[in-house]
Design a protein around this motif. Structure first.
Motif, PDB file in Angstrom:
ATOM      1  N   TYR A  88       0.914  -1.237  -0.067  1.00 18.40           N
ATOM      2  CA  TYR A  88      -0.068  -0.005   0.148  1.00 18.40           C
ATOM      3  C   TYR A  88       0.869   1.322   0.137  1.00 18.40           C
ATOM      4  O   TYR A  88       1.676   1.071   1.069  1.00 18.40           O
ATOM      5  CB  TYR A  88      -0.606  -0.142   1.646  1.00 18.40           C
ATOM      6  N   PRO A  89       0.846   2.622  -0.597  1.00 23.51           N
ATOM      7  CA  PRO A  89       1.112   3.220  -1.496  1.00 23.51           C
ATOM      8  C   PRO A  89       1.168   4.523  -0.055  1.00 23.51           C
ATOM      9  O   PRO A  89       0.155   4.297   0.850  1.00 23.51           O
ATOM     10  CB  PRO A  89       1.096   3.817  -2.401  1.00 23.51           C
ATOM     11  N   THR A  90       2.915   5.067   0.454  1.00 24.82           N
ATOM     12  CA  THR A  90       1.969   5.516   1.180  1.00 24.82           C
ATOM     13  C   THR A  90       1.686   6.455   0.830  1.00 24.82           C
ATOM     14  O   THR A  90       2.219   7.645  -0.067  1.00 24.82           O
ATOM     15  CB  THR A  90       3.728   6.221   2.043  1.00 24.82           C
ATOM     16  N   GLY A  91       0.881   7.945   1.463  1.00 24.17           N
ATOM     17  CA  GLY A  91       0.053   8.874   0.606  1.00 24.17           C
ATOM     18  C   GLY A  91       1.484  10.406   1.446  1.00 24.17           C
ATOM     19  O   GLY A  91       1.635  10.214   2.560  1.00 24.17           O
ATOM     20  N   LEU A  92       2.072  10.989   0.091  1.00 20.20           N
ATOM     21  CA  LEU A  92       2.681  12.429   0.021  1.00 20.20           C
ATOM     22  C   LEU A  92       1.778  13.119  -0.343  1.00 20.20           C
ATOM     23  O   LEU A  92       1.880  13.425  -1.221  1.00 20.20           O
ATOM     24  CB  LEU A  92       3.618  12.428   0.409  1.00 20.20           C
ATOM     25  N   ASN A  93       1.781  14.579   0.759  1.00 14.96           N
ATOM     26  CA  ASN A  93       0.681  15.827   0.243  1.00 14.96           C
ATOM     27  C   ASN A  93       1.818  16.354  -0.894  1.00 14.96           C
ATOM     28  O   ASN A  93       2.781  16.877  -0.305  1.00 14.96           O
ATOM     29  CB  ASN A  93      -0.001  16.400   1.070  1.00 14.96           C
ATOM     30  N   PRO A  94       1.789  16.288  -2.139  1.00 13.32           N
ATOM     31  CA  PRO A  94       2.593  17.168  -3.195  1.00 13.32           C
ATOM     32  C   PRO A  94       2.911  18.846  -2.870  1.00 13.32           C
ATOM     33  O   PRO A  94       3.683  19.170  -2.953  1.00 13.32           O
ATOM     34  CB  PRO A  94       2.637  16.835  -4.807  1.00 13.32           C
ATOM     35  N   ASP A  95       1.689  18.939  -2.040  1.00 14.27           N
ATOM     36  CA  ASP A  95       1.427  20.754  -1.694  1.00 14.27           C
ATOM     37  C   ASP A  95       2.443  20.597  -0.676  1.00 14.27           C
ATOM     38  O   ASP A  95       2.166  22.011  -0.085  1.00 14.27           O
ATOM     39  CB  ASP A  95       0.376  20.986  -2.356  1.00 14.27           C
TER      40      ASP A  95
END
Length: 360
Positions: A306-313
């Motif tokens: 499951y991919p780690t979510g990282l806010n691109p902003d």
């Protein structure tokens, strides 16, 4: 004799000519060397000299914003050299951030961190470093595979032996929110503290615990071994959670030129990560970097986890931070009436977005 006298004026004239030429050379203005501009950040110039930034991290996937930037030279481009520092405990990291001996901490919410901030120490949460993507939560409760047919709902967790890596921190908060969905509390279960995620898998395999709050890659590894069931999606029971974040210590908040450039490189790196895992752009390159720089060395795992979510902003989830603070206050784990705006400082992300623009 007369000949020597005739030579004196000639020698004098020659000396004057040489002195005049030399003076003219000194007075001639030299052209200025144009200041270097960072190619991926219009208008941003690097620091005048290389600056070492000490970062406390465990080199996990949620550290991608640092690891990718190290590999691709984004931090070097802005004049920063990253020095990785390892810690035995989260409190040790917090102490060094507060003392100015560590510049950046890659960490999670904890009572010790908030109590340090409440003492007017200029350290701040400055950016996202890990959130659950809806439908693909990388940090979640897992249960033993053999219990999946029995433990179907939240209320079925009553009396079960459930493990977390620590109390008075992210892990206990996440479990409390999950239990509340079934009208339960930690008093209704047999709460176990197991300090390492690999040890949790061992305990699940030998059936000494029934469930655990686990992070990737251990979720995927446990499923592959037939030990665990991923159970319910975290978006059901903790939709606003801010799982991990970056903290700037006193040595960064007092050096805005360094802090701003670090953040620009961090956001640039996080965007490369998002492009790879959610848009399938240059994915092989990013996986290769993470295999080299992170603790996960198996490239096949990256396609299964499951991919780690990282806010691109870059911004953290303020609602999640607010809910965490309220929980600490309710449980008398914070000694002062600290507010979310006392904890989070968005000025560094604001700066990065002015330079980079919003993520497209």
């Amino acid at each position: 004799m007369n000949r020597r006298l005739r030579l004196v004026p000639l020698v004098a004239l020659l000396i004057c000519a040489l002195l005049t030429a030399a003076c003219g050379q000194v007075a001639t203005p030299q052209p200025k060397t144009p200041q270097t501009v960072v190619s991926w950040a219009p208008g941003l110039t690097p620091l005048p000299q290389e600056t070492v930034v000490k970062v406390g991290m465990k080199q996990v996937i949620s550290d991608a914003g640092i690891l990718i930037g190290m590999a691709k030279g984004y931090y070097k481009d802005v004049g920063i050299k990253i020095e990785n520092v390892q810690f035995n405990t989260g409190q040790e990291m917090i102490n060094q951030l507060a003392a100015g001996q560590l510049d950046v901490g890659a960490t999670v919410t904890a009572a010790g961190l908030l109590n340090a901030m409440s003492r007017d120490i200029p350290m701040k949460v400055v950016a996202d470093k890990g959130i659950n993507v809806p439908g693909q939560g990388y940090y979640r409760l897992v249960i033993r595979k053999d219990l999946a047919v029995v433990v179907k709902d939240y209320k079925d967790l009553k009396g079960r032996r459930i493990a977390i890596v620590g109390t008075a921190s992210l892990d206990e908060i996440a479990l409390v929110r999950l239990l509340e969905k079934g009208g339960l509390s930690t008093k209704d279960i047999d709460l176990q503290v197991i300090r390492a995620f690999p040890d949790m898998l061992v305990s699940l395999a030998n059936k000494s615990i029934d469930a655990a709050m686990v992070i990737e890659p251990f979720v995927t590894q446990g499923m592959a071994k037939g030990i665990i069931d991923p159970w319910k999606e975290p978006s059901e029971y903790d939709p606003d959670a801010q799982t991990a974040f970056l903290v700037f210590g006193t040595s960064m908040t007092t050096r805005p030129d360094v802090a701003n450039r670090f953040m620009a490189a961090y956001i640039k790196s996080v965007r490369d990560y998002n492009d790879a895992f959610f848009k399938n752009r240059n994915k092989a390159e990013i996986i290769d970097i993470l295999c080299k720089y992170s603790v996960i060395k198996d490239p096949a795992l990256y396609d299964r986890m499951y991919p780690t979510g990282l806010n691109p902003d870059g911004y953290v989830r303020m609602k999640g931070i607010t809910l965490d603070i309220e929980w600490y206050k309710k449980n008398k784990l914070i000694k002062s009436d600290i507010l979310p705006n006392d904890v989070v400082d968005n000025r560094y992300v604001d700066f990065a977005l002015k330079v980079l623009g919003r993520y497209q």
